[in-house]
Write an enzyme that holds these catalytic residues in place. Sequence first.
Site, short mmCIF file in Angstrom:
data_model
loop_
_atom_site.label_atom_id
_atom_site.label_comp_id
_atom_site.label_asym_id
_atom_site.label_seq_id
_atom_site.Cartn_x
_atom_site.Cartn_y
_atom_site.Cartn_z
N ASN A 10 0.86 -1.19 0.00
CA ASN A 10 0.00 0.00 0.00
C ASN A 10 0.89 1.23 0.00
OD1 ASN A 10 -1.86 2.02 0.41
ND2 ASN A 10 -2.41 1.40 2.49
N LYS A 12 0.01 4.23 -0.26
CA LYS A 12 -0.67 5.37 0.36
C LYS A 12 -0.54 6.61 -0.53
CE LYS A 12 -0.28 3.21 4.84
NZ LYS A 12 -0.11 3.37 6.30
N HIS A 96 -9.56 0.83 4.88
CA HIS A 96 -8.28 1.06 5.58
C HIS A 96 -8.52 1.95 6.80
CE1 HIS A 96 -4.19 2.28 6.47
NE2 HIS A 96 -3.81 1.22 5.80
N GLU A 98 -6.99 4.33 8.05
CA GLU A 98 -6.83 5.76 7.86
C GLU A 98 -8.12 6.38 7.33
OE1 GLU A 98 -2.10 5.06 7.18
OE2 GLU A 98 -3.37 5.38 5.43
N GLU A 166 -5.13 -5.14 10.57
CA GLU A 166 -4.14 -4.09 10.82
C GLU A 166 -4.44 -3.40 12.14
OE1 GLU A 166 -2.21 -2.51 6.97
OE2 GLU A 166 -4.19 -1.65 7.06
N GLY A 172 2.49 2.41 10.87
CA GLY A 172 3.38 3.56 10.71
C GLY A 172 3.99 4.07 12.00
N SER A 212 3.49 -1.96 10.33
CA SER A 212 4.94 -1.88 10.49
C SER A 212 5.67 -3.18 10.13
CB SER A 212 5.30 -1.42 11.91
OG SER A 212 4.78 -0.13 12.16
#
Length: 254
Positions: A10, A12, A96, A98, A166, A172, A212
């Site tokens: 991904n 992003k 996702h 985010e 996730e 991250g 990560s």
Amino acid sequence: MARKFFVGGNWKCNGTAEEVKKIVNTLNEAQVPSQDVVEVVVSPPYVFLPLVKSTLRSDFFVAAQNCWVKKGGAYTGEVSAEMLVNLDIPWVILGHSERRAILNESNEFVGDKVAYALAQGLKVIACVGETLEEREAGSTMDVVAAQTKAIADRVTNWSNVVIAYEPVWAIGTGKVASPAQAQEVHDELRKWLAKNVSADVAATTRIIYGGSVNGGNCKELGGQADVDGFLVGGASLKPEFIDIIKAAEVKKSA
């Protein structure tokens, strides 16, 4: 039937045309296990999809990072599933964390998106995962089950779905779920599918880990019984993504 290892990258909201060409070049030159061992999918931003699609090696596939919840029309700024199909983009990432957190996408909205994308013929990487507060409160499985249920309520055929677990606190942040923590949630999620969907769906659906993942931790994570691959963030923009793809070999030797 063994579940084929799956590695998604991904990208992003990153990259320029020049940088994207370099990443594709690195991937094209890489020596990686064959397609019968690992399925590799990379997900560039929308604007680079045609560039990547036209230049990427034929044994790797391309995914969009999102798509609209229904047919196109007066939805400024959105991209429909039909447009992705029209460009021969086979995969899409939906839900996702985010987007759930920053754009307030609800479980139901994500479930609707997954169902619509599948109905148009796309394959879906559906993301689930808990925040740090939720983990510390002991409600990880409640959260992940609710997110998965919103998909299960709307989807009958799971053959084109990959679930990406996730943990939000690991994305991250450099904090990574330990292999045991990842395996525990993947195992619970598989049990949930067996109980609420079917034993067959539980046995065949790939559940991949994201948060990560890097060249240093991928082999140990990938060696867990219920971890069927990875959704890689930052490391997918670097040459170490190749090492992560090679971690698929741990399943072959297991």
